[in-house]
Design a protein around this motif. Structure first.
Motif, PDB file in Angstrom:
ATOM      1  N   ASN A 354     -23.713  17.788 -18.507  1.00 41.83           N
ATOM      2  CA  ASN A 354     -22.511  17.411 -19.251  1.00 41.83           C
ATOM      3  C   ASN A 354     -22.105  18.501 -20.231  1.00 41.83           C
ATOM      4  N   ARG A 355     -23.094  19.121 -20.850  1.00 43.43           N
ATOM      5  CA  ARG A 355     -22.782  20.239 -21.761  1.00 43.43           C
ATOM      6  C   ARG A 355     -22.140  21.384 -20.977  1.00 43.43           C
ATOM      7  N   LYS A 356     -22.609  21.609 -19.750  1.00 40.83           N
ATOM      8  CA  LYS A 356     -22.028  22.666 -18.912  1.00 40.83           C
ATOM      9  C   LYS A 356     -20.591  22.322 -18.510  1.00 40.83           C
ATOM     10  N   LYS A 357     -20.310  21.034 -18.262  1.00 41.57           N
ATOM     11  CA  LYS A 357     -18.947  20.625 -17.917  1.00 41.57           C
ATOM     12  C   LYS A 357     -17.970  20.964 -19.043  1.00 41.57           C
ATOM     13  N   VAL A 358     -18.397  20.735 -20.281  1.00 40.10           N
ATOM     14  CA  VAL A 358     -17.539  21.047 -21.433  1.00 40.10           C
ATOM     15  C   VAL A 358     -17.361  22.558 -21.561  1.00 40.10           C
ATOM     16  N   TYR A 359     -18.448  23.296 -21.364  1.00 44.97           N
ATOM     17  CA  TYR A 359     -18.378  24.770 -21.414  1.00 44.97           C
ATOM     18  C   TYR A 359     -17.426  25.301 -20.345  1.00 44.97           C
ATOM     19  N   ASP A 360     -17.540  24.776 -19.120  1.00 47.46           N
ATOM     20  CA  ASP A 360     -16.660  25.218 -18.025  1.00 47.46           C
ATOM     21  C   ASP A 360     -15.206  24.870 -18.317  1.00 47.46           C
ATOM     22  N   GLU A 361     -14.965  23.715 -18.952  1.00 48.81           N
ATOM     23  CA  GLU A 361     -13.599  23.316 -19.299  1.00 48.81           C
ATOM     24  C   GLU A 361     -13.001  24.267 -20.330  1.00 48.81           C
ATOM     25  N   MET A 362     -13.804  24.665 -21.304  1.00 48.13           N
ATOM     26  CA  MET A 362     -13.338  25.634 -22.309  1.00 48.13           C
ATOM     27  C   MET A 362     -12.992  26.962 -21.644  1.00 48.13           C
ATOM     28  N   LYS A 363     -13.866  27.436 -20.763  1.00 43.73           N
ATOM     29  CA  LYS A 363     -13.621  28.713 -20.076  1.00 43.73           C
ATOM     30  C   LYS A 363     -12.325  28.642 -19.266  1.00 43.73           C
ATOM     31  N   LYS A 364     -12.118  27.515 -18.569  1.00 44.25           N
ATOM     32  CA  LYS A 364     -10.927  27.360 -17.740  1.00 44.25           C
ATOM     33  C   LYS A 364      -9.659  27.367 -18.578  1.00 44.25           C
ATOM     34  N   GLU A 365      -9.671  26.610 -19.679  1.00 44.16           N
ATOM     35  CA  GLU A 365      -8.483  26.500 -20.528  1.00 44.16           C
ATOM     36  C   GLU A 365      -8.177  27.808 -21.251  1.00 44.16           C
ATOM     37  N   MET A 366      -9.205  28.565 -21.617  1.00 43.57           N
ATOM     38  CA  MET A 366      -8.989  29.819 -22.340  1.00 43.57           C
ATOM     39  C   MET A 366      -8.379  30.898 -21.438  1.00 43.57           C
ATOM     40  N   ARG A 367      -8.400  30.695 -20.121  1.00 46.08           N
ATOM     41  CA  ARG A 367      -7.772  31.670 -19.222  1.00 46.08           C
ATOM     42  C   ARG A 367      -6.255  31.683 -19.390  1.00 46.08           C
ATOM     43  N   LYS A 368      -5.701  30.614 -19.950  1.00 42.97           N
ATOM     44  CA  LYS A 368      -4.260  30.553 -20.198  1.00 42.97           C
ATOM     45  C   LYS A 368      -3.855  31.411 -21.397  1.00 42.97           C
ATOM     46  N   ASP A 369      -4.850  31.809 -22.185  1.00 45.33           N
ATOM     47  CA  ASP A 369      -4.603  32.513 -23.450  1.00 45.33           C
ATOM     48  C   ASP A 369      -4.478  34.016 -23.203  1.00 45.33           C
ATOM     49  N   ARG A 370      -3.445  34.639 -23.790  1.00 47.74           N
ATOM     50  CA  ARG A 370      -3.272  36.094 -23.659  1.00 47.74           C
ATOM     51  C   ARG A 370      -4.268  36.862 -24.513  1.00 47.74           C
ATOM     52  N   ALA A 371      -4.767  36.223 -25.588  1.00 49.68           N
ATOM     53  CA  ALA A 371      -5.728  36.883 -26.475  1.00 49.68           C
ATOM     54  C   ALA A 371      -7.105  36.935 -25.816  1.00 49.68           C
ATOM     55  N   LYS A 372      -7.843  37.994 -26.087  1.00 46.62           N
ATOM     56  CA  LYS A 372      -9.199  38.119 -25.557  1.00 46.62           C
ATOM     57  C   LYS A 372     -10.111  37.124 -26.276  1.00 46.62           C
ATOM     58  N   ALA A 373     -10.993  36.486 -25.511  1.00 49.63           N
ATOM     59  CA  ALA A 373     -11.890  35.495 -26.102  1.00 49.63           C
ATOM     60  C   ALA A 373     -13.230  35.501 -25.370  1.00 49.63           C
ATOM     61  N   ASP A 374     -14.301  35.201 -26.102  1.00 52.03           N
ATOM     62  CA  ASP A 374     -15.635  35.033 -25.525  1.00 52.03           C
ATOM     63  C   ASP A 374     -16.159  33.673 -25.941  1.00 52.03           C
ATOM     64  N   VAL A 375     -16.630  32.912 -24.973  1.00 54.37           N
ATOM     65  CA  VAL A 375     -17.132  31.563 -25.223  1.00 54.37           C
ATOM     66  C   VAL A 375     -18.589  31.502 -24.812  1.00 54.37           C
ATOM     67  N   THR A 376     -19.439  30.932 -25.682  1.00 50.25           N
ATOM     68  CA  THR A 376     -20.856  30.771 -25.353  1.00 50.25           C
ATOM     69  C   THR A 376     -21.137  29.307 -25.016  1.00 50.25           C
TER      70      THR A 376
END
Length: 501
Positions: A354-376
């Motif tokens: 479940n923690r991985k599902k939330v992490y994957d959702e964050m990674k997916k949504e941040m792809r819409k962002d033009r700014a560079k981002a790193d998510v752990t």
């Protein structure tokens, strides 16, 4: 996904909204007294070089010096002629105090920090970015088609000037060589003008001012996937049309001049979204909310279940809220333009999947962002740490400023604390001046607090204790945590003189 750009122009400011499926995704604001500076080019002077910090401070004529990290220094100043992207050895940088250098602002000043600058100048055009004094050739990473990437890279190598590097932008997708070459020629002409203008100037001086916010947004964001641009200013509408007629005539018919009596941002409910975008609490669909707090070091985001009551067990409920929160947090980061270090406290989940599902959702949504981002990934304590590229202060600091009473902390001294400080002031005043009369001006709330509860109220007890007559005068212009003391004998304000031991 349907994308639209709305431009609202007034005498006080220009605001540009990017909508995705009718929902506000990004907002840009420019005001005459606070124009954006990213992209401006200065002829600066090196004030000091700090090898231990791998940085130099550049005088560009501002109150605060520009911060030039050695990794942002052009190869012109590298004795080892390091390749772009490689971490520089501080000893190899050839910069000396007093040396003149061209620098470009890449980050606005934030908090007490000055602007961040680079000596690797980049001039963006509609389809390409010209990098003077470089040999680099690149193609936007957002172009996924490898065949198209190879074609554009081949064209870039053919049309690249001998003394400049080139980056092909995303909007150049499927453009022919003639179109890209025309863009390159315009940028080379611009760079030669900048050089000629800057040569006789004495540092520090502004050599080149980046185009207006509206022009830069049209240049950078008005791509073929934008359904339309709606602008409520006649002059700005003409300016955009002229620009598009030159660089992208096929997009001209997508620009609309808005003339309705209802304000443009009211018509599309943008004002309401902006108000929500500067509040601490953001409600989630179906219940639950997130709290967004800004601190000096980072931004913290707390996810709460609130009134949400699901039908599943605790783990399933937590997962559902956290997934909704992840999507909304990514949207808020873009909308508020929040950058730097961000710590997100999700609701506890025990299962790793479940923690991985939330992490994957964050990674997916941040792809819409033009700014560079790193998510752990979410850590053992339910905390996710991420970083997002910070170029300018967030939306909150565009529309709000620190409270002069609480200095931005959100907390002020309690009335009991103020009264205690007031009594210490009275004791100090009596001891040092030996006067027995004092006139004090204070906020009406504090006045009521001192005089309530009849004859044995707080002010009477203070006067009795220190054998002094105090005349209180309510004044709503005075801060609730302050007071002003006036000595009838000396006929002057004595507040500061006796406020501290």
């Amino acid at each position: 996904m349907k994308k639209e750009i709305l431009i609202n122009s007034s005498t006080a400011e220009t605001r540009i909204a990017l909508l995705e499926d009718g929902q506000l995704a990004e907002i840009f604001v420019e005001r005459p007294e606070n124009e954006r500076n990213v992209g401006d080019i200065y002829k600066g002077r090196v004030r000091k070089v700090l090898v231990g910090m791998s940085a130099a401070f550049i005088d560009i004529g501002w109150q605060q010096d520009g911060f030039l990290h050695f990794n942002d220094a052009s190869n012109l100043y590298d004795q080892d002629d390091s390749e772009n992207g490689r971490k520089r050895d501080p000893a190899s940088i050839n910069l000396d105090p007093g040396q003149e250098v061209y620098v470009q602002i890449i980050k606005e000043p934030i908090s007490g920090k000055g602007p961040r600058v680079t000596s690797e100048i980049a001039l963006p055009g509609r389809f390409v970015v010209l990098i003077p004094e470089s040999t680099h050739v690149g193609v936007s990473r957002k172009i996924a088609d490898n065949r198209e990437k190879r074609r554009l890279r081949t064209i870039a190598k053919r049309i690249k000037p001998a003394d400049c590097g080139l980056i092909i932008r995303t909007v150049a997708l499927e453009r022919d060589e003639e179109t890209l070459e025309h863009d390159v020629r315009n940028l080379v002409t611009l760079w030669r003008k900048i050089q000629r203008k800057g040569e006789p100037m004495r540092a520090p001086s502004l050599v080149y001012k980046e185009v207006s916010l509206a022009s830069s947004v049209i240049r950078d964001l008005f791509t073929p996937d934008i359904a339309g641009v709606i602008v409520d200013s006649k002059s700005l509408h003409r300016e955009i049309q002229r620009y598009l007629d030159t660089v992208s005539p096929s997009l001209s018919d997508r620009v609309e001049h808005y003339t309705d009596k209802i304000p443009l941002f009211d018509q599309f409910d943008i004002e309401t979204e902006i108000e929500k975008g500067i509040k601490r609490k953001v409600w989630l669909e179906g219940g639950g909310h997130v709290i967004i707090e800004h601190t000096e070091a980072m931004v913290t985001i707390d996810v709460n279940s609130g009134k949400f009551i699901g039908k599943q067990n605790h783990e399933e409920n937590s997962l559902k809220i956290n997934l909704r929160a992840a999507r909304e947090i990514c949207r808020q980061l873009r909308l508020r333009d929040i950058g730097g270090i961000i710590a997100i406290d999700f609701i506890d989940m025990w299962e790793e999947k479940n923690r991985k599902k939330v992490y994957d959702e964050m990674k997916k949504e941040m792809r819409k962002d033009r700014a560079k981002a790193d998510v752990t990934p979410i850590g053992a304590f339910g905390i996710m740490i991420m970083t997002r590229q910070r170029i300018k202060p967030s939306l909150l600091f565009t529309f709000k400023e620190s409270c002069p009473v609480c200095s931005g902390t959100g907390m002020i001294a309690s009335r009991e604390t103020v009264v205690t400080e007031f009594e210490r002031f009275i004791a100090r005043f009596r001891y040092k001046s030996n006067e027995r009369r004092l006139k004090v001006f204070l906020h009406p709330d504090l006045h009521r607090f001192l005089t309530e509860n009849g004859p044995m109220n707080r002010i009477n007890r203070i006067m009795l204790q220190h054998k002094i007559f105090i005349q209180l005068r309510p004044d709503s212009t005075i801060s609730p945590t302050e007071f002003v003391a006036y000595s009838p004998r000396q006929k002057r304000d004595v507040t500061e003189e006796y406020k501290h031991a």
